[in-house]
Scaffold this active site. Structure first.
Site, PDB file in Angstrom:
ATOM      1  N   ARG A 106      -9.099   4.216   1.024  1.00 30.46           N
ATOM      2  CA  ARG A 106     -10.060   5.250   0.781  1.00 30.46           C
ATOM      3  C   ARG A 106     -11.257   4.728  -0.036  1.00 30.46           C
ATOM      4  O   ARG A 106     -11.218   4.198  -0.918  1.00 30.46           O
ATOM      5  CB  ARG A 106      -9.473   6.509   0.093  1.00 30.46           C
ATOM      6  CG  ARG A 106      -8.498   7.258   0.707  1.00 30.46           C
ATOM      7  CD  ARG A 106      -7.792   8.409   0.161  1.00 30.46           C
ATOM      8  NE  ARG A 106      -6.666   8.701   0.462  1.00 30.46           N
ATOM      9  CZ  ARG A 106      -5.577   9.263  -0.394  1.00 30.46           C
ATOM     10  NH1 ARG A 106      -6.065   9.608  -1.649  1.00 30.46           N
ATOM     11  NH2 ARG A 106      -4.449   9.365  -0.070  1.00 30.46           N
ATOM     12  N   ARG A 147       7.638  18.522  -2.918  1.00 38.22           N
ATOM     13  CA  ARG A 147       6.409  18.433  -3.313  1.00 38.22           C
ATOM     14  C   ARG A 147       5.215  18.919  -2.257  1.00 38.22           C
ATOM     15  O   ARG A 147       5.468  18.792  -1.028  1.00 38.22           O
ATOM     16  CB  ARG A 147       6.104  16.858  -3.214  1.00 38.22           C
ATOM     17  CG  ARG A 147       4.433  16.446  -3.631  1.00 38.22           C
ATOM     18  CD  ARG A 147       4.270  15.119  -3.218  1.00 38.22           C
ATOM     19  NE  ARG A 147       3.052  14.845  -3.568  1.00 38.22           N
ATOM     20  CZ  ARG A 147       2.390  13.764  -2.899  1.00 38.22           C
ATOM     21  NH1 ARG A 147       2.523  13.124  -1.889  1.00 38.22           N
ATOM     22  NH2 ARG A 147       0.958  13.430  -3.316  1.00 38.22           N
ATOM     23  N   GLU A 168       7.316  11.036 -10.823  1.00 33.95           N
ATOM     24  CA  GLU A 168       6.991  12.245 -10.132  1.00 33.95           C
ATOM     25  C   GLU A 168       8.302  12.866  -9.610  1.00 33.95           C
ATOM     26  O   GLU A 168       8.519  14.364  -9.867  1.00 33.95           O
ATOM     27  CB  GLU A 168       6.074  12.041  -8.984  1.00 33.95           C
ATOM     28  CG  GLU A 168       4.703  11.605  -9.659  1.00 33.95           C
ATOM     29  CD  GLU A 168       3.779  11.163  -8.293  1.00 33.95           C
ATOM     30  OE1 GLU A 168       2.922  12.278  -8.095  1.00 33.95           O
ATOM     31  OE2 GLU A 168       3.840   9.977  -7.968  1.00 33.95           O
ATOM     32  N   HIS A 195      -2.457  14.496  -7.698  1.00 37.44           N
ATOM     33  CA  HIS A 195      -1.716  13.730  -8.670  1.00 37.44           C
ATOM     34  C   HIS A 195      -1.220  14.530  -9.992  1.00 37.44           C
ATOM     35  O   HIS A 195      -0.968  13.843 -11.118  1.00 37.44           O
ATOM     36  CB  HIS A 195      -2.285  12.328  -9.036  1.00 37.44           C
ATOM     37  CG  HIS A 195      -2.506  11.418  -7.902  1.00 37.44           C
ATOM     38  ND1 HIS A 195      -3.856  10.606  -7.785  1.00 37.44           N
ATOM     39  CD2 HIS A 195      -1.632  11.180  -7.140  1.00 37.44           C
ATOM     40  CE1 HIS A 195      -3.665   9.945  -6.669  1.00 37.44           C
ATOM     41  NE2 HIS A 195      -2.583  10.141  -6.016  1.00 37.44           N
ATOM     42  N   ASN A 250       9.965  15.199  -0.308  1.00 37.64           N
ATOM     43  CA  ASN A 250       8.427  14.828  -0.241  1.00 37.64           C
ATOM     44  C   ASN A 250       8.273  14.579   1.428  1.00 37.64           C
ATOM     45  O   ASN A 250       8.543  13.294   2.000  1.00 37.64           O
ATOM     46  CB  ASN A 250       7.572  13.656  -1.126  1.00 37.64           C
ATOM     47  CG  ASN A 250       6.437  13.544  -0.827  1.00 37.64           C
ATOM     48  OD1 ASN A 250       5.678  14.129   0.173  1.00 37.64           O
ATOM     49  ND2 ASN A 250       5.891  12.505  -1.748  1.00 37.64           N
TER      50      ASN A 250
END
Length: 395
Positions: free
Chosen positions: A237, A87, A381, A176, A10
């Site tokens: 965020r 990813r 993940e 996600h 990733n």
């Protein structure tokens, strides 16, 4: 046949997160992080079992970091590395599942960079570096957006002129997806239900947060949109704000778009509300000490999360369970309790003792007796990316 090993990568703009996954073992064989790449402080850190180690790699780029990583991966894999799973944040509308990487896939990932300018270029840089260092290994791209390509048009379209969708690809994509898919599959297993005949509300809560409605193994709605900024309150965020906030800040404060983007993506959320931190653990401690900003941040976070879950319920024909996952979802009994308290209309209620027990990797049911199922399901993940990669390798 011997069990196979997949290296999961990733890549960020100055980092590489990695994990070596064996198909027969739940935990990573080797995992770590290369960070501050391109600087004199570049460092490679890794863990194998309980043993941790690090190596300074001054001014190393992604390729140099992967070259340093290669012998350690090969040793941990017993010399048998079977493929690499990458990813990739944004696959646009082109990718509905993982795929083997070739020139056409590389070009498509690059084309989608306009939709994820902070992520796709870094993902692409990591893929190109891995192809250079591991030229003979099969390599697979796994997209955050792919799981949500099953959204119906009434869920993914914005109320904007059609030309913006047809010509510019402006629509809701969701993110996600790898996590939402993994935990909804695990939940079905835990509940003894068939995945293709089950309905879940999922809350993935970390520094980035999103909800998802999963019906019979398919995403039918999700809270993130064109970008990962839409939806829930997150670490830094804002989540949903009035769309005209940009215009208001430009008119009243003279702010330009980069300044407003920085506000919404890096200075808002839990950090902005609390004036203290984007880390839920720190905020919970501060709340206990009476910090007003931390208290407000947690209240807003949980209320907005509950509102989103209630909205996602519109997509479900029935509810087989509510799932909490991600760093906050798996570890904050307080957030789970406050969120569920707002969902009385769905008849959801927690068992306080079970809720308190499910932290630090402990999974299980946490609903009160006689109420709909609520599960804490740790996400993985990296393992899902590895499984997707294995599925595309020759037997």
């Amino acid at each position: 046949m011997a069990s196979r090993n997949i290296l999961v990568i990733n890549c960020g703009s100055s980092s590489i997160k990695f994990a070596l996954i064996n198909e027969d073992h739940g935990a990573a064989t080797l995992q770590g992080l290369a960070e501050r790449l391109g600087s004199p402080e570049a460092e490679l850190r890794w863990q194998q079992g309980d043993a941790k180690d690090s190596l300074m790699i001054p001014d190393a780029d992604h390729r140099a970091a992967l070259a340093q990583l290669l012998p350690r991966v090969q040793q941990a894999a017993g010399g048998a590395l079977h493929g690499i799973g990458h990813r990739v944040v944004h696959g646009g509308e082109q990718f509905t599942s993982a795929c083997r990487i070739d020139a056409a896939v590389l070009e498509a990932i690059g084309s989608a960079a306009v939709l994820a300018p902070l992520h796709n270029p870094a993902n692409l840089q990591g893929i190109e570096a891995a192809l250079a260092v591991f030229p003979d290994l099969p390599q697979v791209a796994v997209f955050d957006t792919a799981f949500h390509q099953s959204l119906p048009e009434h869920a993914f379209r914005y109320a904007l002129p059609e030309s913006l969708y047809r010509e510019q690809g402006i629509r809701r994509y969701g993110f996600h997806g790898t996590s939402h898919r993994y935990v909804s599959q695990r939940a079905a297993e835990m509940a003894g239900l068939a995945y293709d005949d089950s309905c879940w509300l999922v809350a993935h809560l970390g520094n980035g947060c999103s909800t998802c409605a999963v019906i019979n193994g398919q995403s039918r709605d999700t809270s993130m949109g064109l970008t990962p900024l839409e939806g829930l309150v997150m670490g830094t965020r804002s989540g949903d704000v009035d769309p005209n906030l940009h215009g208001h800040l430009a008119r009243t404060l003279g702010w330009d778009l980069p300044r407003i983007d920085r506000l919404l993506n890096h200075e808002s959320g839990l950090k902005g509300l609390s004036g203290l931190s984007n880390d839920m653990r720190s905020l919970e401690q501060a709340r206990e000490q009476g910090h007003a900003g931390a208290t407000l941040a947690i209240e807003v976070f949980c209320y907005r999360l509950a509102k989103s879950l209630a909205a996602m319920a519109c997509a479900l024909p029935r509810l087989d369970g509510l799932l909490f996952t991600g760093g906050i979802g798996e570890n904050s009994a307080l957030v789970r309790s406050k969120t569920v308290a707002h969902l009385q209309l769905l008849n959801l209620k927690l068992d306080p003792a079970a809720n308190a027990r499910c932290v630090r990797g402990v999974s299980g049911t946490i609903q009160a007796e006689g109420h709909p199922r609520i599960l804490v399901v740790p996400t993985n993940e990296e393992r899902q990316i590895a499984l997707d990669t294995l599925a595309l390798l020759p037997n």
